[in-house]
Design an enzyme around this catalytic site. Sequence first.
Site, PDB file in Angstrom:
ATOM      1  N   HIS A  19       1.337  -1.144  -0.029  1.00 52.56           N
ATOM      2  CA  HIS A  19      -0.072  -0.438   0.051  1.00 52.56           C
ATOM      3  C   HIS A  19       1.029   1.636   0.724  1.00 52.56           C
ATOM      4  CE1 HIS A  19      -2.925  -2.307   2.228  1.00 52.56           C
ATOM      5  NE2 HIS A  19      -3.321  -2.211   0.907  1.00 52.56           N
ATOM      6  N   LYS A  43     -17.503  -6.387   6.353  1.00 49.95           N
ATOM      7  CA  LYS A  43     -16.261  -6.759   6.152  1.00 49.95           C
ATOM      8  C   LYS A  43     -15.753  -6.819   7.473  1.00 49.95           C
ATOM      9  CE  LYS A  43     -13.843  -6.308   2.106  1.00 49.95           C
ATOM     10  NZ  LYS A  43     -13.068  -5.985   1.469  1.00 49.95           N
ATOM     11  N   ARG A  92      -1.586  -5.989  -9.045  1.00 48.93           N
ATOM     12  CA  ARG A  92      -0.894  -6.694  -8.259  1.00 48.93           C
ATOM     13  C   ARG A  92      -0.707  -8.391  -9.259  1.00 48.93           C
ATOM     14  NH1 ARG A  92      -2.990  -7.310  -2.688  1.00 48.93           N
ATOM     15  NH2 ARG A  92      -4.669  -7.395  -4.257  1.00 48.93           N
ATOM     16  N   SER A 130      -3.022  -8.158   2.587  1.00 51.00           N
ATOM     17  CA  SER A 130      -3.434  -7.941   4.328  1.00 51.00           C
ATOM     18  C   SER A 130      -3.714  -9.427   4.384  1.00 51.00           C
ATOM     19  CB  SER A 130      -4.384  -7.443   4.277  1.00 51.00           C
ATOM     20  OG  SER A 130      -4.269  -5.628   3.741  1.00 51.00           O
TER      21      SER A 130
HETATM   22  P1  ADP Z   1     -10.080  -3.816  -0.436  1.00 50.20           P
HETATM   23  O1  ADP Z   1     -10.387  -4.655   0.345  1.00 50.20           O
HETATM   24  O2  ADP Z   1     -10.536  -2.839  -1.269  1.00 50.20           O
HETATM   25  O3  ADP Z   1      -9.486  -4.801  -2.306  1.00 50.20           O
HETATM   26  P2  ADP Z   1      -7.178  -3.542   0.166  1.00 50.20           P
HETATM   27  O4  ADP Z   1      -6.775  -2.634   1.460  1.00 50.20           O
HETATM   28  O5  ADP Z   1      -7.375  -4.889   0.190  1.00 50.20           O
HETATM   29  O6  ADP Z   1      -9.022  -3.287   0.275  1.00 50.20           O
HETATM   30  O7  ADP Z   1      -6.536  -2.752  -1.108  1.00 50.20           O
HETATM   31  C1  ADP Z   1      -6.387  -1.608  -1.109  1.00 50.20           C
HETATM   32  C2  ADP Z   1      -5.911  -1.401  -3.013  1.00 50.20           C
HETATM   33  O8  ADP Z   1      -4.963  -1.787  -2.790  1.00 50.20           O
HETATM   34  C3  ADP Z   1      -6.376  -2.598  -3.715  1.00 50.20           C
HETATM   35  O9  ADP Z   1      -6.774  -1.880  -4.955  1.00 50.20           O
HETATM   36  C4  ADP Z   1      -5.576  -3.235  -3.757  1.00 50.20           C
HETATM   37  O10 ADP Z   1      -5.209  -3.899  -5.341  1.00 50.20           O
HETATM   38  C5  ADP Z   1      -4.550  -2.523  -3.203  1.00 50.20           C
HETATM   39  N1  ADP Z   1      -3.440  -3.336  -3.207  1.00 50.20           N
HETATM   40  C6  ADP Z   1      -3.583  -4.345  -1.964  1.00 50.20           C
HETATM   41  N2  ADP Z   1      -1.847  -4.999  -1.916  1.00 50.20           N
HETATM   42  C7  ADP Z   1      -1.362  -4.507  -2.411  1.00 50.20           C
HETATM   43  C8  ADP Z   1      -0.076  -4.607  -2.943  1.00 50.20           C
HETATM   44  N3  ADP Z   1       0.859  -5.415  -1.975  1.00 50.20           N
HETATM   45  N4  ADP Z   1       0.415  -3.528  -3.905  1.00 50.20           N
HETATM   46  C9  ADP Z   1      -0.738  -3.060  -4.179  1.00 50.20           C
HETATM   47  N5  ADP Z   1      -1.581  -2.344  -4.665  1.00 50.20           N
HETATM   48  C10 ADP Z   1      -1.255  -3.549  -3.549  1.00 50.20           C
END
Ligand code: ADP
Length: 163
Positions: A19, A43, A92, A130
Amino acid sequence: MPEHIAIYPGSFDPPTLGHLDLMQRAAKMFHKVIVAVANNEQKQALFTVQERVEMLQEMVGELANVEVRHFQGLTVEFAVQNKAVSLLRGLRAMSDFEYELSLAINNRKLRPEVDTVCLMPSEPYLFLSSRQVKEIASLGGQISHYVTPSVEQRIRAKFNAKK
Ligand code: ADP
């Protein structure tokens, strides 16, 4: 050129270095980036929204044009309320593509004036989520390559409290 504001929405439960990689890239591209923590009661989260906001605030400390907020409801409406014209999402592996594409198309139907911008993280974070960080931590594995030391401490404290 008018001020170009981007919203970076997500669960951030917990925020990872993937992130952060995206926020650093976006900070160079937009005048302002608003990291938007979704308050989604459906969630089940490890961290409260307030905890996630605090962790993100610590992480973006040195990025002067990045701020952190939380929101409820439709992401595109939050974007419009904040005068954002871009929604930032991370791509990703290929597995993200279909989901992000459908999200982008549906969001465009709701608010055509807001466009989705996808960025790819650095290689070490391509397979980082995450969910996996939580799984590894819950089983006592190393997570220091994936989160900041402060976030790592908070995750450990959560799992220790659950024991
Ligand atoms: P959501 O529940 O909206 O998917 P996340 O916190 O999992 O929330 O992810 C938020 C955004 O960050 C999404 O667009 C996800 O693809 C991106 N994201 C999550 N992990 C990574 C990572 N390791 N590298 C790049 N982008 C990421």
